[in-house]
Design a protein around this motif. Sequence first.
Motif, PDB file in Angstrom:
ATOM      1  N   ALA A 179       4.430  66.322   3.657  1.00 34.77           N
ATOM      2  CA  ALA A 179       5.697  65.760   3.169  1.00 34.77           C
ATOM      3  C   ALA A 179       5.500  65.006   1.859  1.00 34.77           C
ATOM      4  O   ALA A 179       6.281  65.152   0.913  1.00 34.77           O
ATOM      5  CB  ALA A 179       6.310  64.841   4.228  1.00 34.77           C
ATOM      6  N   GLY A 180       4.456  64.211   1.776  1.00 33.42           N
ATOM      7  CA  GLY A 180       4.177  63.460   0.551  1.00 33.42           C
ATOM      8  C   GLY A 180       3.815  64.362  -0.608  1.00 33.42           C
ATOM      9  O   GLY A 180       4.279  64.170  -1.740  1.00 33.42           O
ATOM     10  N   SER A 181       3.002  65.367  -0.355  1.00 35.01           N
ATOM     11  CA  SER A 181       2.595  66.303  -1.417  1.00 35.01           C
ATOM     12  C   SER A 181       3.788  67.103  -1.930  1.00 35.01           C
ATOM     13  O   SER A 181       3.910  67.335  -3.137  1.00 35.01           O
ATOM     14  CB  SER A 181       1.508  67.243  -0.909  1.00 35.01           C
ATOM     15  OG  SER A 181       0.340  66.516  -0.634  1.00 35.01           O
ATOM     16  N   LEU A 182       4.668  67.524  -1.042  1.00 40.26           N
ATOM     17  CA  LEU A 182       5.864  68.250  -1.474  1.00 40.26           C
ATOM     18  C   LEU A 182       6.754  67.361  -2.350  1.00 40.26           C
ATOM     19  O   LEU A 182       7.340  67.832  -3.329  1.00 40.26           O
ATOM     20  CB  LEU A 182       6.648  68.773  -0.269  1.00 40.26           C
ATOM     21  CG  LEU A 182       6.007  69.952   0.455  1.00 40.26           C
ATOM     22  CD1 LEU A 182       6.772  70.269   1.741  1.00 40.26           C
ATOM     23  CD2 LEU A 182       5.939  71.169  -0.450  1.00 40.26           C
ATOM     24  N   ALA A 183       6.834  66.094  -2.005  1.00 42.04           N
ATOM     25  CA  ALA A 183       7.620  65.166  -2.827  1.00 42.04           C
ATOM     26  C   ALA A 183       6.997  65.028  -4.212  1.00 42.04           C
ATOM     27  O   ALA A 183       7.714  65.019  -5.221  1.00 42.04           O
ATOM     28  CB  ALA A 183       7.718  63.807  -2.137  1.00 42.04           C
ATOM     29  N   LEU A 184       5.687  64.943  -4.294  1.00 43.00           N
ATOM     30  CA  LEU A 184       5.025  64.857  -5.597  1.00 43.00           C
ATOM     31  C   LEU A 184       5.217  66.137  -6.391  1.00 43.00           C
ATOM     32  O   LEU A 184       5.461  66.106  -7.601  1.00 43.00           O
ATOM     33  CB  LEU A 184       3.528  64.569  -5.432  1.00 43.00           C
ATOM     34  CG  LEU A 184       3.158  63.193  -4.908  1.00 43.00           C
ATOM     35  CD1 LEU A 184       1.657  63.096  -4.694  1.00 43.00           C
ATOM     36  CD2 LEU A 184       3.641  62.097  -5.834  1.00 43.00           C
ATOM     37  N   TYR A 185       5.103  67.256  -5.722  1.00 40.50           N
ATOM     38  CA  TYR A 185       5.227  68.540  -6.400  1.00 40.50           C
ATOM     39  C   TYR A 185       6.642  68.770  -6.927  1.00 40.50           C
ATOM     40  O   TYR A 185       6.837  69.543  -7.857  1.00 40.50           O
ATOM     41  CB  TYR A 185       4.807  69.666  -5.461  1.00 40.50           C
ATOM     42  CG  TYR A 185       4.599  70.980  -6.173  1.00 40.50           C
ATOM     43  CD1 TYR A 185       3.508  71.147  -7.029  1.00 40.50           C
ATOM     44  CD2 TYR A 185       5.487  72.029  -6.016  1.00 40.50           C
ATOM     45  CE1 TYR A 185       3.310  72.339  -7.708  1.00 40.50           C
ATOM     46  CE2 TYR A 185       5.290  73.231  -6.690  1.00 40.50           C
ATOM     47  CZ  TYR A 185       4.209  73.376  -7.533  1.00 40.50           C
ATOM     48  OH  TYR A 185       4.022  74.548  -8.205  1.00 40.50           O
ATOM     49  N   SER A 186       7.630  68.094  -6.358  1.00 41.94           N
ATOM     50  CA  SER A 186       9.013  68.268  -6.810  1.00 41.94           C
ATOM     51  C   SER A 186       9.388  67.303  -7.932  1.00 41.94           C
ATOM     52  O   SER A 186      10.532  67.315  -8.391  1.00 41.94           O
ATOM     53  CB  SER A 186       9.979  68.109  -5.633  1.00 41.94           C
ATOM     54  OG  SER A 186       9.980  66.780  -5.173  1.00 41.94           O
ATOM     55  N   ALA A 187       8.451  66.503  -8.406  1.00 43.72           N
ATOM     56  CA  ALA A 187       8.727  65.562  -9.495  1.00 43.72           C
ATOM     57  C   ALA A 187       9.093  66.316 -10.768  1.00 43.72           C
ATOM     58  O   ALA A 187       8.658  67.455 -10.977  1.00 43.72           O
ATOM     59  CB  ALA A 187       7.501  64.679  -9.744  1.00 43.72           C
ATOM     60  N   THR A 188       9.883  65.686 -11.613  1.00 40.56           N
ATOM     61  CA  THR A 188      10.330  66.302 -12.859  1.00 40.56           C
ATOM     62  C   THR A 188       9.843  65.494 -14.060  1.00 40.56           C
ATOM     63  O   THR A 188       9.223  64.448 -13.905  1.00 40.56           O
ATOM     64  CB  THR A 188      11.869  66.390 -12.886  1.00 40.56           C
ATOM     65  OG1 THR A 188      12.403  65.069 -12.764  1.00 40.56           O
ATOM     66  CG2 THR A 188      12.387  67.267 -11.751  1.00 40.56           C
ATOM     67  N   GLY A 189      10.157  65.983 -15.238  1.00 41.98           N
ATOM     68  CA  GLY A 189       9.796  65.295 -16.472  1.00 41.98           C
ATOM     69  C   GLY A 189       8.311  65.394 -16.751  1.00 41.98           C
ATOM     70  O   GLY A 189       7.581  66.156 -16.099  1.00 41.98           O
ATOM     71  N   PRO A 190       7.841  64.616 -17.724  1.00 40.41           N
ATOM     72  CA  PRO A 190       6.416  64.664 -18.089  1.00 40.41           C
ATOM     73  C   PRO A 190       5.490  64.364 -16.912  1.00 40.41           C
ATOM     74  O   PRO A 190       4.451  65.007 -16.758  1.00 40.41           O
ATOM     75  CB  PRO A 190       6.290  63.601 -19.177  1.00 40.41           C
ATOM     76  CG  PRO A 190       7.656  63.434 -19.729  1.00 40.41           C
ATOM     77  CD  PRO A 190       8.600  63.720 -18.594  1.00 40.41           C
ATOM     78  N   VAL A 191       5.870  63.413 -16.076  1.00 35.62           N
ATOM     79  CA  VAL A 191       5.048  63.081 -14.906  1.00 35.62           C
ATOM     80  C   VAL A 191       5.009  64.263 -13.952  1.00 35.62           C
ATOM     81  O   VAL A 191       3.957  64.613 -13.417  1.00 35.62           O
ATOM     82  CB  VAL A 191       5.588  61.807 -14.205  1.00 35.62           C
ATOM     83  CG1 VAL A 191       4.949  61.604 -12.848  1.00 35.62           C
ATOM     84  CG2 VAL A 191       5.350  60.584 -15.091  1.00 35.62           C
ATOM     85  N   GLY A 192       6.132  64.904 -13.743  1.00 38.78           N
ATOM     86  CA  GLY A 192       6.186  66.069 -12.871  1.00 38.78           C
ATOM     87  C   GLY A 192       5.289  67.194 -13.351  1.00 38.78           C
ATOM     88  O   GLY A 192       4.621  67.851 -12.552  1.00 38.78           O
ATOM     89  N   HIS A 193       5.253  67.396 -14.666  1.00 42.56           N
ATOM     90  CA  HIS A 193       4.380  68.444 -15.215  1.00 42.56           C
ATOM     91  C   HIS A 193       2.910  68.139 -14.938  1.00 42.56           C
ATOM     92  O   HIS A 193       2.137  69.029 -14.576  1.00 42.56           O
ATOM     93  CB  HIS A 193       4.611  68.609 -16.724  1.00 42.56           C
ATOM     94  CG  HIS A 193       5.903  69.271 -17.048  1.00 42.56           C
ATOM     95  ND1 HIS A 193       6.135  70.605 -16.843  1.00 42.56           N
ATOM     96  CD2 HIS A 193       7.050  68.764 -17.551  1.00 42.56           C
ATOM     97  CE1 HIS A 193       7.367  70.905 -17.214  1.00 42.56           C
ATOM     98  NE2 HIS A 193       7.947  69.796 -17.642  1.00 42.56           N
ATOM     99  N   VAL A 194       2.527  66.882 -15.099  1.00 42.12           N
ATOM    100  CA  VAL A 194       1.130  66.497 -14.848  1.00 42.12           C
ATOM    101  C   VAL A 194       0.788  66.671 -13.373  1.00 42.12           C
ATOM    102  O   VAL A 194      -0.261  67.221 -13.024  1.00 42.12           O
ATOM    103  CB  VAL A 194       0.866  65.039 -15.296  1.00 42.12           C
ATOM    104  CG1 VAL A 194      -0.508  64.560 -14.825  1.00 42.12           C
ATOM    105  CG2 VAL A 194       0.989  64.907 -16.800  1.00 42.12           C
ATOM    106  N   LEU A 195       1.674  66.225 -12.489  1.00 36.92           N
ATOM    107  CA  LEU A 195       1.391  66.303 -11.058  1.00 36.92           C
ATOM    108  C   LEU A 195       1.380  67.738 -10.543  1.00 36.92           C
ATOM    109  O   LEU A 195       0.708  68.051  -9.566  1.00 36.92           O
ATOM    110  CB  LEU A 195       2.401  65.463 -10.266  1.00 36.92           C
ATOM    111  CG  LEU A 195       2.362  63.965 -10.541  1.00 36.92           C
ATOM    112  CD1 LEU A 195       3.411  63.249  -9.706  1.00 36.92           C
ATOM    113  CD2 LEU A 195       0.980  63.387 -10.297  1.00 36.92           C
ATOM    114  N   ALA A 196       2.107  68.617 -11.208  1.00 33.37           N
ATOM    115  CA  ALA A 196       2.184  70.012 -10.762  1.00 33.37           C
ATOM    116  C   ALA A 196       1.016  70.863 -11.244  1.00 33.37           C
ATOM    117  O   ALA A 196       0.829  71.980 -10.758  1.00 33.37           O
ATOM    118  CB  ALA A 196       3.496  70.631 -11.236  1.00 33.37           C
TER     119      ALA A 196
END
Length: 135
Positions: free
Chosen positions: A39-56
């Motif tokens: 659940a936590g990893s899916l939430a991180l993977y769904s992040a957007t913007g510059p931070v989302g790109h880094v986390l993905a």
Amino acid sequence: MSLTLTTQDKLTLRTAAYGAVTLLASADAAGSPHKAATAGSLALYSATGPVGHVLAEKKPGVHLEGKTVAAMADHVLPALTASMTLLTQQDPAAAGDFRHTVLVAVDAAARSHRGEPSPTAAGMTRKITAALDAV
């Protein structure tokens, strides 16, 4: 503002974010650590913007080692603070986005077993929040 992140900076951000989820899942081992981590990893993977790109990014190097929760915390909590420091210096909005993203992921992990988080999970959430706010 835009972010200029080195490979090491990106690794620190990913280690901090995914490490926070791992800490929470490990701290609440009596619940369902696998569900919490998912659940936590899916939430991180769904992040957007510059931070989302880094986390993905699917880059090697994130090592969440430690035989105990304490050993993992010794690595992850400073990475959370370092990430916030780095992002705040470059782009305060990105720092706010990172903080929000990590806390949403931690909340998702904590609530993965339905109901209120356990006292252990709540305590770990407070430690994660304190590390994010230590800047």
